[in-house]
Design a protein around this motif. Structure first.
Motif, PDB file in Angstrom:
ATOM      1  N   ILE A  58       0.734  -1.211   0.017  1.00 17.32           N
ATOM      2  CA  ILE A  58      -0.001   0.066   0.040  1.00 17.32           C
ATOM      3  C   ILE A  58       0.826   1.302   0.144  1.00 17.32           C
ATOM      4  N   PRO A  59       0.446   2.081  -0.774  1.00 16.87           N
ATOM      5  CA  PRO A  59       1.396   3.654  -0.833  1.00 16.87           C
ATOM      6  C   PRO A  59       1.552   4.068   0.694  1.00 16.87           C
ATOM      7  N   SER A  60       2.654   4.617   0.906  1.00 18.98           N
ATOM      8  CA  SER A  60       3.444   4.922   2.392  1.00 18.98           C
ATOM      9  C   SER A  60       2.154   5.700   3.089  1.00 18.98           C
ATOM     10  N   GLU A  61       1.623   7.084   2.432  1.00 12.48           N
ATOM     11  CA  GLU A  61       0.720   7.786   2.985  1.00 12.48           C
ATOM     12  C   GLU A  61      -0.538   6.994   3.561  1.00 12.48           C
ATOM     13  N   ARG A  62      -0.943   6.422   2.532  1.00 13.60           N
ATOM     14  CA  ARG A  62      -2.122   5.656   2.853  1.00 13.60           C
ATOM     15  C   ARG A  62      -1.823   4.303   3.967  1.00 13.60           C
ATOM     16  N   ARG A  63      -0.869   3.981   3.780  1.00 13.19           N
ATOM     17  CA  ARG A  63      -0.349   2.684   4.492  1.00 13.19           C
ATOM     18  C   ARG A  63      -0.276   3.084   6.221  1.00 13.19           C
ATOM     19  N   GLY A  64       0.147   4.155   6.372  1.00 16.83           N
ATOM     20  CA  GLY A  64       0.478   5.007   7.611  1.00 16.83           C
ATOM     21  C   GLY A  64      -0.836   5.182   8.283  1.00 16.83           C
ATOM     22  N   ARG A  65      -1.591   5.877   7.502  1.00 18.42           N
ATOM     23  CA  ARG A  65      -3.107   6.033   8.072  1.00 18.42           C
ATOM     24  C   ARG A  65      -3.875   5.315   8.279  1.00 18.42           C
ATOM     25  N   ALA A  66      -3.783   3.991   7.406  1.00 15.55           N
ATOM     26  CA  ALA A  66      -4.625   2.961   7.614  1.00 15.55           C
ATOM     27  C   ALA A  66      -4.142   2.040   8.937  1.00 15.55           C
TER      28      ALA A  66
END
Length: 305
Positions: free
Chosen positions: A249-257
């Motif tokens: 998952i792309p880093s920004e979405r991964r961290g928030r998810a």
């Protein structure tokens, strides 16, 4: 506390280390975490011989205080380097709620993330039920001659159990988890969680029926085996496969998810488990185990999706 600590740790690691270096932190951090848990479990199994169980809370307070020392060292070394940009606007609750809604939309933006969120909610719920059964079985098993719960024996038992689970979990993580996931695939590794719940609740139900609803030694050892296996799988194969699923998952979405999963989904699962236990307590243990079996089957079906 756990969510804030983990989030802050990985934010600092991301600022200090490049990706290749940061990946090496995982086995180091896991090693220290498991070593600390094992040492604490051994200590907790021995200390009740000389210290009243309730006084062990003071030991926890002392360890929390000692934890401030490395935090202060990190703060002193990197305060200037990692100082955030000044916030020019006042904090407003609606801004926080807007960001929370944004994180929710990211965490539920795809079929994969929605399925993962529901799986973790069910995992948290069923783990609460398993903990309850373990506590009930242990409190009936460790009693003094007068029939009352023996807190010293109960404390020593849980300490030994946690130490054994952490030790076996570490061995499973290092020797089995990676090879197992490599051979069956990352997504099939996710099936380890629901399968252990399904087998554990099935065995507990059979033990309860075979003993005529008597919560004796057979019930205790069956619950003990189910709880230990589930915990070992959780901290090794299941956790590893979950982290690997999040990686593409792309880093920004991964961290928030992942942040939403750890700070909202998992606590919600624990809350749902507590409410489920309160409601099911009015129906008896057989109903609790039957419904848990159904939820385990739902968990397995959703994991297959």
């Amino acid at each position: 506390m756990k969510g804030l600590l983990f989030l802050q740790f990985w934010l600092i690691a991301g600022d200090i280390y490049e990706l290749r270096q940061a990946k090496r932190l995982f086995p180091i951090l896991l090693g220290f975490s498991l070593g600390g848990g094992l040492a604490a479990s051994i200590a907790a199994s021995i200390l009740p011989r000389w210290i009243v169980t309730e006084d062990l809370l003071l030991t926890a307070a002392i360890l929390l205080f000692l934890g401030l020392l490395p935090i202060q060292t990190v703060s002193r070394l990197y305060r200037e380097r990692l100082r955030p940009a000044p916030i020019r606007t006042k904090f407003r609750l609606r801004d926080g709620l807007r960001r929370l809604r944004s994180d929710l939309s990211v965490a539920l933006s795809s079929s994969l993330l929605r399925n993962l969120s529901l799986c973790f909610l069910l995992f948290g719920l069923l783990a609460q039920v398993m903990d309850y059964l373990m506590g009930k079985a242990a409190s009936l098993h460790f009693v003094d001659p007068s029939g009352n719960v023996d807190p010293q024996s109960l404390t020593a038992f849980y300490a030994v159990l946690n130490g054994a689970v952490i030790g076996i979990g570490a061995l499973t993580q290092f020797l089995v988890a990676n090879r197992f996931i490599s051979s069956v695939g990352v997504t099939r590794g996710q099936l380890a969680g629901p399968l252990t719940f399904l087998m554990a609740f099935s065995a507990i139900g059979i033990a309860l029926l075979s003993s005529g609803n008597q919560l004796g030694a057979v019930f205790f050892f069956t619950v003990l085996a189910g709880r230990a296996v589930q915990k070992v799988i959780r901290i090794s194969i299941y956790r590893s496969s979950t982290d690997l699923i999040f990686n593409p998952i792309p880093s920004e979405r991964r961290g928030r998810a992942k942040a939403f999963k750890e700070t909202v989904i998992e606590p919600t699962g624990a809350l749902a488990g507590g409410l489920f236990l309160i409601v099911s307590g009015t129906f008896g243990l057989g109903v609790l185990i039957s419904v848990s079996l159904v939820l385990s089957a739902v968990f397995l079906i959703w994991s297959l999706k």
